[in-house]
Every structure is written in structure tokens, then in C-alpha cells.
Design an enzyme around this catalytic site. Structure first.
Site, PDB file in Angstrom:
ATOM      1  N   GLY A  11       0.829  -1.214   0.000  1.00 35.31           N
ATOM      2  CA  GLY A  11       0.000   0.000   0.000  1.00 35.31           C
ATOM      3  C   GLY A  11       0.858   1.255   0.000  1.00 35.31           C
ATOM      4  O   GLY A  11       1.811   1.350   0.771  1.00 35.31           O
ATOM      5  N   ARG A  72       1.596  -5.104  -5.141  1.00 29.47           N
ATOM      6  CA  ARG A  72       1.725  -6.253  -4.240  1.00 29.47           C
ATOM      7  C   ARG A  72       2.053  -7.419  -5.161  1.00 29.47           C
ATOM      8  O   ARG A  72       1.173  -7.962  -5.818  1.00 29.47           O
ATOM      9  CB  ARG A  72       0.413  -6.519  -3.499  1.00 29.47           C
ATOM     10  CG  ARG A  72      -0.120  -5.317  -2.694  1.00 29.47           C
ATOM     11  CD  ARG A  72      -1.289  -5.752  -1.809  1.00 29.47           C
ATOM     12  NE  ARG A  72      -2.163  -4.662  -1.416  1.00 29.47           N
ATOM     13  CZ  ARG A  72      -1.926  -3.843  -0.394  1.00 29.47           C
ATOM     14  NH1 ARG A  72      -0.850  -3.988   0.328  1.00 29.47           N
ATOM     15  NH2 ARG A  72      -2.780  -2.884  -0.094  1.00 29.47           N
ATOM     16  N   ASP A 103       5.896  -5.609   6.302  1.00 29.74           N
ATOM     17  CA  ASP A 103       6.649  -6.816   6.678  1.00 29.74           C
ATOM     18  C   ASP A 103       6.676  -7.884   5.588  1.00 29.74           C
ATOM     19  O   ASP A 103       7.671  -8.584   5.417  1.00 29.74           O
ATOM     20  CB  ASP A 103       6.186  -7.373   8.027  1.00 29.74           C
ATOM     21  CG  ASP A 103       4.684  -7.499   8.126  1.00 29.74           C
ATOM     22  OD1 ASP A 103       3.982  -7.183   7.131  1.00 29.74           O
ATOM     23  OD2 ASP A 103       4.205  -7.924   9.184  1.00 29.74           O
ATOM     24  N   THR A 126       3.523   2.086   6.111  1.00 33.48           N
ATOM     25  CA  THR A 126       2.123   1.667   6.012  1.00 33.48           C
ATOM     26  C   THR A 126       1.295   2.520   6.959  1.00 33.48           C
ATOM     27  O   THR A 126       1.726   2.770   8.090  1.00 33.48           O
ATOM     28  CB  THR A 126       1.915   0.176   6.375  1.00 33.48           C
ATOM     29  OG1 THR A 126       0.508  -0.045   6.593  1.00 33.48           O
ATOM     30  CG2 THR A 126       2.656  -0.274   7.609  1.00 33.48           C
ATOM     31  N   ASP A 128      -1.148   1.576   8.468  1.00 37.35           N
ATOM     32  CA  ASP A 128      -1.685   0.727   9.534  1.00 37.35           C
ATOM     33  C   ASP A 128      -0.858   0.807  10.825  1.00 37.35           C
ATOM     34  O   ASP A 128      -1.342   0.471  11.893  1.00 37.35           O
ATOM     35  CB  ASP A 128      -1.736  -0.746   9.074  1.00 37.35           C
ATOM     36  CG  ASP A 128      -2.582  -0.920   7.817  1.00 37.35           C
ATOM     37  OD1 ASP A 128      -3.351   0.001   7.488  1.00 37.35           O
ATOM     38  OD2 ASP A 128      -2.464  -1.975   7.167  1.00 37.35           O
ATOM     39  N   ASP A 130       1.469  -1.126  11.829  1.00 40.68           N
ATOM     40  CA  ASP A 130       1.372  -2.462  12.424  1.00 40.68           C
ATOM     41  C   ASP A 130       2.652  -3.280  12.237  1.00 40.68           C
ATOM     42  O   ASP A 130       2.610  -4.508  12.229  1.00 40.68           O
ATOM     43  CB  ASP A 130       0.175  -3.215  11.816  1.00 40.68           C
ATOM     44  CG  ASP A 130       0.337  -3.444  10.310  1.00 40.68           C
ATOM     45  OD1 ASP A 130       1.251  -2.838   9.699  1.00 40.68           O
ATOM     46  OD2 ASP A 130      -0.428  -4.238   9.754  1.00 40.68           O
ATOM     47  N   ARG A 163     -28.004  12.548  14.745  1.00 37.60           N
ATOM     48  CA  ARG A 163     -27.725  11.236  14.156  1.00 37.60           C
ATOM     49  C   ARG A 163     -26.512  10.592  14.813  1.00 37.60           C
ATOM     50  O   ARG A 163     -25.642  11.291  15.341  1.00 37.60           O
ATOM     51  CB  ARG A 163     -27.416  11.383  12.670  1.00 37.60           C
ATOM     52  CG  ARG A 163     -28.642  11.474  11.811  1.00 37.60           C
ATOM     53  CD  ARG A 163     -28.255  11.746  10.385  1.00 37.60           C
ATOM     54  NE  ARG A 163     -29.417  11.696   9.518  1.00 37.60           N
ATOM     55  CZ  ARG A 163     -29.444  12.140   8.270  1.00 37.60           C
ATOM     56  NH1 ARG A 163     -28.355  12.690   7.746  1.00 37.60           N
ATOM     57  NH2 ARG A 163     -30.530  12.041   7.541  1.00 37.60           N
ATOM     58  N   ARG A 172      -6.472  -2.739   8.463  1.00 40.09           N
ATOM     59  CA  ARG A 172      -6.469  -4.195   8.319  1.00 40.09           C
ATOM     60  C   ARG A 172      -6.825  -4.838   9.664  1.00 40.09           C
ATOM     61  O   ARG A 172      -7.914  -4.596  10.159  1.00 40.09           O
ATOM     62  CB  ARG A 172      -5.111  -4.694   7.819  1.00 40.09           C
ATOM     63  CG  ARG A 172      -5.213  -5.827   6.824  1.00 40.09           C
ATOM     64  CD  ARG A 172      -3.840  -6.218   6.342  1.00 40.09           C
ATOM     65  NE  ARG A 172      -3.359  -5.386   5.276  1.00 40.09           N
ATOM     66  CZ  ARG A 172      -3.600  -5.573   3.984  1.00 40.09           C
ATOM     67  NH1 ARG A 172      -4.335  -6.600   3.618  1.00 40.09           N
ATOM     68  NH2 ARG A 172      -3.112  -4.778   3.059  1.00 40.09           N
ATOM     69  N   GLU A 188     -17.587   8.907  20.973  1.00 36.26           N
ATOM     70  CA  GLU A 188     -18.257   8.236  22.096  1.00 36.26           C
ATOM     71  C   GLU A 188     -17.951   6.745  22.154  1.00 36.26           C
ATOM     72  O   GLU A 188     -18.080   6.118  23.203  1.00 36.26           O
ATOM     73  CB  GLU A 188     -19.781   8.422  21.991  1.00 36.26           C
ATOM     74  CG  GLU A 188     -20.276   9.791  22.394  1.00 36.26           C
ATOM     75  CD  GLU A 188     -19.843  10.901  21.465  1.00 36.26           C
ATOM     76  OE1 GLU A 188     -19.982  10.730  20.240  1.00 36.26           O
ATOM     77  OE2 GLU A 188     -19.334  11.931  21.957  1.00 36.26           O
ATOM     78  N   HIS A 251      -9.976   4.776   1.030  1.00 32.22           N
ATOM     79  CA  HIS A 251      -8.633   5.108   0.530  1.00 32.22           C
ATOM     80  C   HIS A 251      -8.268   6.574   0.637  1.00 32.22           C
ATOM     81  O   HIS A 251      -7.113   6.921   0.375  1.00 32.22           O
ATOM     82  CB  HIS A 251      -8.476   4.601  -0.911  1.00 32.22           C
ATOM     83  CG  HIS A 251      -8.350   3.104  -0.967  1.00 32.22           C
ATOM     84  ND1 HIS A 251      -9.438   2.282  -0.872  1.00 32.22           N
ATOM     85  CD2 HIS A 251      -7.261   2.298  -1.066  1.00 32.22           C
ATOM     86  CE1 HIS A 251      -9.037   1.012  -0.923  1.00 32.22           C
ATOM     87  NE2 HIS A 251      -7.717   0.995  -1.041  1.00 32.22           N
ATOM     88  N   ARG A 254      -5.221   7.108   2.608  1.00 32.31           N
ATOM     89  CA  ARG A 254      -3.890   6.771   2.105  1.00 32.31           C
ATOM     90  C   ARG A 254      -3.260   7.900   1.293  1.00 32.31           C
ATOM     91  O   ARG A 254      -2.073   7.835   0.960  1.00 32.31           O
ATOM     92  CB  ARG A 254      -3.989   5.520   1.224  1.00 32.31           C
ATOM     93  CG  ARG A 254      -4.148   4.229   1.984  1.00 32.31           C
ATOM     94  CD  ARG A 254      -3.042   3.252   1.652  1.00 32.31           C
ATOM     95  NE  ARG A 254      -3.031   2.842   0.284  1.00 32.31           N
ATOM     96  CZ  ARG A 254      -3.540   1.703  -0.184  1.00 32.31           C
ATOM     97  NH1 ARG A 254      -4.108   0.860   0.646  1.00 32.31           N
ATOM     98  NH2 ARG A 254      -3.459   1.402  -1.445  1.00 32.31           N
TER      99      ARG A 254
HETATM  100  O1  F6P Z   1      -2.110  -1.832   4.420  1.00 33.50           O
HETATM  101  C1  F6P Z   1      -2.639  -0.611   4.056  1.00 33.50           C
HETATM  102  C2  F6P Z   1      -4.099  -0.734   3.721  1.00 33.50           C
HETATM  103  O2  F6P Z   1      -4.573   0.546   3.356  1.00 33.50           O
HETATM  104  C3  F6P Z   1      -4.986  -1.349   4.793  1.00 33.50           C
HETATM  105  O3  F6P Z   1      -5.320  -0.447   5.810  1.00 33.50           O
HETATM  106  C4  F6P Z   1      -6.163  -1.826   4.009  1.00 33.50           C
HETATM  107  O4  F6P Z   1      -6.796  -2.908   4.634  1.00 33.50           O
HETATM  108  C5  F6P Z   1      -5.528  -2.264   2.709  1.00 33.50           C
HETATM  109  O5  F6P Z   1      -4.272  -1.589   2.611  1.00 33.50           O
HETATM  110  C6  F6P Z   1      -6.330  -1.947   1.480  1.00 33.50           C
HETATM  111  O6  F6P Z   1      -5.684  -2.516   0.392  1.00 33.50           O
HETATM  112  P1  F6P Z   1      -6.013  -2.165  -1.120  1.00 33.50           P
HETATM  113  O7  F6P Z   1      -5.485  -0.786  -1.391  1.00 33.50           O
HETATM  114  O8  F6P Z   1      -5.312  -3.202  -1.882  1.00 33.50           O
HETATM  115  O9  F6P Z   1      -7.501  -2.188  -1.250  1.00 33.50           O
END
Ligand code: F6P
Length: 319
Positions: A11, A72, A103, A126, A128, A130, A163, A172, A188, A251, A254
């Protein structure tokens, strides 16, 4: 003169372009010839590699995404394609790689190093956050700022209409983005994959809050929790008695103009990565922790799932 290349894998994150710019500048300053590998490990296999200079990176520091593309790659998992990749690098005399990714990409690079001796340094990248062994991954700050702006905007409309809004963040299996966004936006409810929950536990309290004048709810939920966001919205309607909407941020998290912090971290990660490669750090990831920047082995970074900071989890319990 040694040749060095950079690629993005997995990503994309906002911060990759500033890193590419500094990669070119710092390589040239160190007497290295810089190359870009386009479209990640796929481009390495397809020989989509070019020598670059200052003009190739002018004006990109403000842009999200990555000018050189990412992918990827499934093919890189196969030995025969790694052989082709090595041939491509040899033809251009490249023996050092900087890899921005996660990773999975680092694992692939370690195999490549063991098979073919191509030195590499990984830059954890990333949204994430993570990756085990590093407290920070490139792109996280920009993503958090985008989420913050989105939640602030949604709050305006939520309060106007009485609402409940269920806002879904990426990550992820990791709830970091949701957790930090919850703690810093005053929502909340926060649901993340790492913490088991039972919605029943919130029902009485939330209904009482409405009786006492609450006009809206903001719930931040991370992708990867046991229910999908629509189910949480239905719960708000059926059990709490408030009209609800779902907003999946997706997205947009990102992309966007890289934050100052990501530009600075891009600069530092690249400096360390290139210096490391020039000083026999042949297969490592440059990590950022409370001790500063540290080179860590691929084993350390990839052998464990990153755990969320316990202090942050305590904050969640108290929120
Ligand atoms: O790992 C980064 C990430 O944006 C995750 O948060 C998300 O689950 C995934 O990639 C989405 O992947 P793609 O861009 O392939 O839909």
C-alpha cells in the site's frame, strides 16, 4: 561509484514522494548513482528501472502517493522471478536497495538477499502502523490528520441532524488508526480488533445520554472488527433509538498532501537507510522507537504481530 535503487511495495503512503526526493539528493551527495524501480517488485521483475537525478524529483514533495508506483507482487514469491530480478539489477550494476513497504515485502527481500546477496534496507511504510519493532511507520501521521479532518466534518452534520455516525477507518487487523482517532477526536465509541466488546454493555449508558440531552454519537470502528459497520449502525437505530449513517473513509486515508512530520520522517528514514547500506547493514529495517532510530533484523520485525501500546489501551478503557 556504487549504484543504489529504491522501490515502493504494498500500500502506498503519503510520505513516499518526499522520501524519493531525498533519496535522490542524498545518494548523489554520497557519490552514489540513484535509480528508481517503478511499480514495486513487479517493476523489478519487468526491468522497469531507470537512473534518476534532481529533475526527476522536483516538485513532488507536496504530493501523496508515490511517483514511482507500487504493487503487491505475487510473482516475486517465486524463485524463478527473483532470478530474473537479480539479472536486471546486475545489468545495471545495482547492489543496494532501499525498500519502502511492510513486513511482507521485507520478508521477500530477505529471501532475495539470502539467494542473491542484494543488500537492502527497509523503511517501514504503512498507514496501519502495524510493523513490529518500530513505533512509527511512514504515512501514519498524514493518515491520522485526514481522519481527524473527516471526523470533525462529520461531527458538524451529525450534530445538526441528531444522528449517530459510524466512521470506519482502515488498518487491516490493527486498530491503531481508530484508537488514536478516538482519543483525539472525543468520539463516544471506539471498536478495534484487538479489544473484544459486547455492544449490550453500552446500551443503558447511551440511552441515558440521549435522555440527558445528547444530540449525536460518533463511533469510530476499525476495519477488521467482528461486525461490519452497517451492523453497528443498525444497532444504533434499533437498540439506542437514534437514526444513523455509516461513513467508510476508505482510501482517502492513504492519500493527500504529506504532513510536516511525514516529510521529516521520510528525510530521516532515507538518511539512515542509505548510511546503513554504506556501513554493512546488509539486510535490515530502519525502525523508530523511543531510543531513536535503530536497525533491526528482518526476523525481529516479521516474526511477531505488533501489539498495541498498553498505555494507549488503558486510555481506551478510561475513555
Ligand atoms: O495496508 C494498508 C491498507 O490501506 C490497509 O489499511 C487496508 O486494509 C488495505 O491496505 C487496502 O488494500 P487495497 O489498497 O489493496 O484495497
Amino acid at each position: 561509484m556504487s549504484n543504489i535503487a529504491i522501490l515502493c511495495s504494498g500500500g502506498d503512503v503519503s510520505g513516499m514522494n518526499p522520501a524519493l526526493k531525498h533519496f535522490v539528493e542524498y545518494s548523489l551527495q554520497k557519490g552514489l548513482r540513484p535509480f528508481f524501480i517503478y511499480d514495486g517488485l513487479e517493476g523489478l521483475i519487468d526491468n522497469n528501472i531507470q537512473e534518476v537525478s534532481y529533475s526527476d524529483v522536483s516538485g513532488i514533495i507536496t504530493r501523496g502517493g508515490t511517483k514511482i508506483g507500487s504493487s503487491r507482487s505475487k510473482r516475486f514469491m517465486h524463485k524463478e522471478y527473483r532470478k530474473i530480478a537479480k539479472k536486471n539489477l546486475d545489468a545495471l550494476g545495482i547492489d543496494m536497495l532501499v525498500v519502502m513497504g511492510g513486513d511482507g515485502s521485507f520478508r521477500g527481500m530477505e529471501i532475495f538477499y539470502k539467494e542473491h546477496g542484494v543488500k537492502f534496507c527497509g523503511i517501514p511504510s504503512t498507514i496501519d502502523n502495524d510493523i513490529n519493532g518500530t513505533d512509527y511507520c511512514l504515512g501514519v501521521d498524514t493518515a491520522l490528520n485526514i481522519i481527524k479532518t473527516s471526523i470533525d466534518a462529520i461531527r458538524d452534520t451529525a450534530s445538526s441532524f441528531k444522528r449517530a455516525f459510524v466512521i470506519e477507518t482502515m488498518g487491516r487487523d490493527c486498530g491503531y488508526l481508530a484508537l488514536i482517532s478516538h482519543l483525539t477526536s472525543g468520539s463516544e465509541l471506539c471498536l478495534i480488533p484487538e479489544v473484544p466488546y459486547d455492544l449490550k454493555d453500552y446500551e443503558e449508558d447511551f440511552k441515558n445520554q440521549i435522555k440527558n440531552g445528547r444530540r449525536y454519537f460518533i463511533a469510530i470502528v476499525s476495519e477488521g472488527i467482528q461486525e461490519d459497520s452497517q451492523e453497528i449502525a443498525t444497532w444504533f437505530e434499533e437498540k439506542i433509538g437514534m437514526e444513523s449513517r455509516v461513513s467508510v473513509l476508505g482510501h482517502i486515508q492513504r492519500g493527500g498532501n504529506p504532513s510536516i512530520y511525514d516529510r521529516l520522517m521520510a528525510y530521516k528514514f532515507v538518511n539512515y537507510a542509505i548510511d546503513g547500506l554504506l556501513h554493512q547493514k546488509n539486510e535490515s529495517v530502519i525502525c523508530y522507537t523511543k531510543n531513536g532510530f535503530e536497525f533491526k533484523s528482518i526476523k525481529e520485525v516479521t516474526s511477531k504481530t505488533k501489539e498495541l501500546d498498553t498505555q494507549l489501551l488503558t486510555c481506551l478503557e478510561c475513555s
